[in-house]
Enzyme design. Structure first.
Site, PDB file in Angstrom:
ATOM      1  N   CYS A  63       6.223  -5.360   0.697  1.00 46.27           N
ATOM      2  CA  CYS A  63       6.331  -4.066   0.133  1.00 46.27           C
ATOM      3  C   CYS A  63       6.172  -2.901   1.136  1.00 46.27           C
ATOM      4  O   CYS A  63       7.082  -2.802   1.940  1.00 46.27           O
ATOM      5  CB  CYS A  63       5.347  -3.939  -1.022  1.00 46.27           C
ATOM      6  N   ILE A  65       6.219  -3.183  -7.384  1.00 43.28           N
ATOM      7  CA  ILE A  65       5.396  -1.904  -7.544  1.00 43.28           C
ATOM      8  C   ILE A  65       5.715  -1.024  -6.810  1.00 43.28           C
ATOM      9  O   ILE A  65       5.584  -0.993  -5.420  1.00 43.28           O
ATOM     10  CB  ILE A  65       3.690  -2.436  -7.519  1.00 43.28           C
ATOM     11  N   ARG A  66       6.226  -0.011  -7.287  1.00 39.85           N
ATOM     12  CA  ARG A  66       7.020   1.115  -6.252  1.00 39.85           C
ATOM     13  C   ARG A  66       7.756   0.619  -5.131  1.00 39.85           C
ATOM     14  O   ARG A  66       7.514   0.864  -4.145  1.00 39.85           O
ATOM     15  CB  ARG A  66       5.977   2.029  -6.005  1.00 39.85           C
ATOM     16  N   ARG A 123      12.812   3.300  -0.017  1.00 38.34           N
ATOM     17  CA  ARG A 123      11.732   3.029  -0.743  1.00 38.34           C
ATOM     18  C   ARG A 123      11.823   3.541  -2.242  1.00 38.34           C
ATOM     19  O   ARG A 123      12.622   4.314  -2.734  1.00 38.34           O
ATOM     20  CB  ARG A 123      10.644   4.228  -0.094  1.00 38.34           C
ATOM     21  N   GLU A 160       1.062 -11.637  -3.025  1.00 35.37           N
ATOM     22  CA  GLU A 160      -0.441 -11.876  -3.037  1.00 35.37           C
ATOM     23  C   GLU A 160      -1.038 -11.349  -4.294  1.00 35.37           C
ATOM     24  O   GLU A 160      -2.266 -11.841  -4.387  1.00 35.37           O
ATOM     25  CB  GLU A 160      -0.985 -11.250  -1.962  1.00 35.37           C
ATOM     26  N   HIS A 175       5.095  -8.657  -3.985  1.00 32.16           N
ATOM     27  CA  HIS A 175       3.678  -8.838  -3.778  1.00 32.16           C
ATOM     28  C   HIS A 175       3.422 -10.095  -4.110  1.00 32.16           C
ATOM     29  O   HIS A 175       2.819 -10.508  -5.073  1.00 32.16           O
ATOM     30  CB  HIS A 175       3.029  -7.785  -4.648  1.00 32.16           C
ATOM     31  N   GLY A 215       0.990  -1.246   0.006  1.00 30.40           N
ATOM     32  CA  GLY A 215      -0.052  -0.059   0.119  1.00 30.40           C
ATOM     33  C   GLY A 215       0.778   1.249  -0.075  1.00 30.40           C
ATOM     34  O   GLY A 215       1.765   1.407  -0.855  1.00 30.40           O
ATOM     35  N   GLU A 216       0.815   2.055   1.116  1.00 29.62           N
ATOM     36  CA  GLU A 216       1.559   3.402   1.281  1.00 29.62           C
ATOM     37  C   GLU A 216       2.056   3.446   2.400  1.00 29.62           C
ATOM     38  O   GLU A 216       1.008   3.670   3.418  1.00 29.62           O
ATOM     39  CB  GLU A 216       0.783   4.623   0.544  1.00 29.62           C
ATOM     40  N   SER A 217       3.137   3.297   2.878  1.00 28.95           N
ATOM     41  CA  SER A 217       3.642   3.097   4.215  1.00 28.95           C
ATOM     42  C   SER A 217       3.511   4.507   5.088  1.00 28.95           C
ATOM     43  O   SER A 217       3.001   4.237   6.210  1.00 28.95           O
ATOM     44  CB  SER A 217       5.129   2.499   4.098  1.00 28.95           C
TER      45      SER A 217
HETATM   46  N1  GLN Z   1       3.213  -1.459  -3.437  1.00 41.71           N
HETATM   47  C1  GLN Z   1       3.792  -0.900  -2.358  1.00 41.71           C
HETATM   48  O1  GLN Z   1       3.390  -1.436  -1.296  1.00 41.71           O
HETATM   49  C2  GLN Z   1       4.493   0.447  -2.422  1.00 41.71           C
HETATM   50  C3  GLN Z   1       5.252   0.733  -1.186  1.00 41.71           C
HETATM   51  C4  GLN Z   1       5.286   2.458  -1.288  1.00 41.71           C
HETATM   52  N2  GLN Z   1       6.389   2.663  -2.187  1.00 41.71           N
HETATM   53  C5  GLN Z   1       5.849   2.659   0.163  1.00 41.71           C
HETATM   54  O2  GLN Z   1       6.929   3.244   0.103  1.00 41.71           O
HETATM   55  O3  GLN Z   1       5.034   2.655   0.993  1.00 41.71           O
END
Ligand code: GLN
Length: 250
Positions: A102, A165-166, A132, A221, A219, A69-71
């Protein structure tokens, strides 16, 4: 009596349902596999998989997944809900098995490389520093086949199709930290992603474990390959049987 094991997925944001689905698939696999010779049929655990949004729900769990997600968002929401301290306690004091994927790996790191935005709250538990968004933006997402030695059986296993993903990477392991709780042993590197061929190829650490804490940059999942979930869930079963603490898989 069958042991009951509750595994939570932190459900503040991110890939929650996908983890729950693969956990169910992994549990079905474990329950239908032949039990080890020394165990009795009634030793098979019963599993409950559940979303976690409150300290009360966390307290019901024997193990936890922190999804992607987005930490930064996840940390802000966790703090508002009074979950940050209970999460730290769960990971670092109770030593319950926890897996971060992630953004979840970022949350479990003790340090994040400095970014323009400044610091962010972390749960910690892994003595690593992460960077990140190592591979760029969402548009630069990719899938790579990884050789994950811990999944191999007789050298025949297929590479794991890892979705990035990112994604963060682990820049340094076994960093010195100020934290008081100890006892998890060193960080083990369990997965590396190599860009480019041969010696020139750039290697990034993308899977680590330190005692009860496991983290992956990618990921699992988002595939239908449940191998890592099966592997992790088996460790959860062992940890619950042995009182909650896994020290480097021993
Ligand atoms: N797919 C993800 O969980 C991306 C992580 C996100 N870039 C972060 O630093 O939180």
């Amino acid at each position: 009596m069958a042991k009951h094991i509750t595994v939570g997925v932190l459900a503040l944001q991110g890939g929650v349902v996908e983890h729950l689905n693969l956990l169910r698939k992994a549990a079905a696999h474990i329950l239908s596999s032949p039990p080890p010779p020394e165990s009795k049929a009634e030793d098979l655990p019963e599993f409950t998989f559940t979303e976690v949004r409150t300290p009360q729900q966390l307290a019901q769990c024997d193990a936890l997944i922190i999804p992607g997600g987005e930490s930064t968002t996840m940390a802000i929401v966790a703090q508002r809900l009074g979950l940050l301290e209970p999460l730290r306690e769960f990971v670092k004091v109770q030593h319950k098995p926890v897996w971060g994927t992630c953004a979840g790996l970022v949350m479990l790191a003790e340090q994040v490389s400095a970014t323009k935005q400044g610091g962010q709250e972390l749960v910690g538990g892994l003595d690593v520093r992460v960077l990140r968004n190592k591979f760029g933006t969402q548009l630069q997402s990719f899938v790579a086949g990884l050789e994950l030695g811990f999944l191999e059986k007789g050298g025949e296993a297929e590479p794991f199709r890892a979705v990035f993903i990112r994604a963060p990477v682990v820049e340094e392991v076994n960093i010195a930290t100020q934290r008081e709780e100890k006892g998890n042993g060193p960080v083990e590197v369990l997965g590396v992603y190599q860009q480019g061929q041969g010696k020139e190829g750039n290697k990034d650490i993308v899977a680590v474990r330190q005692g009860n804490v496991f983290g992956t940059s990618f990921h699992p999942e988002l595939t239908d390959d449940a191998r890592i979930h099966v592997w992790w869930l088996r460790q959860v079963v062992d940890a619950v049987r042995h009182g909650g603490l896994v020290i480097n898989g021993a």
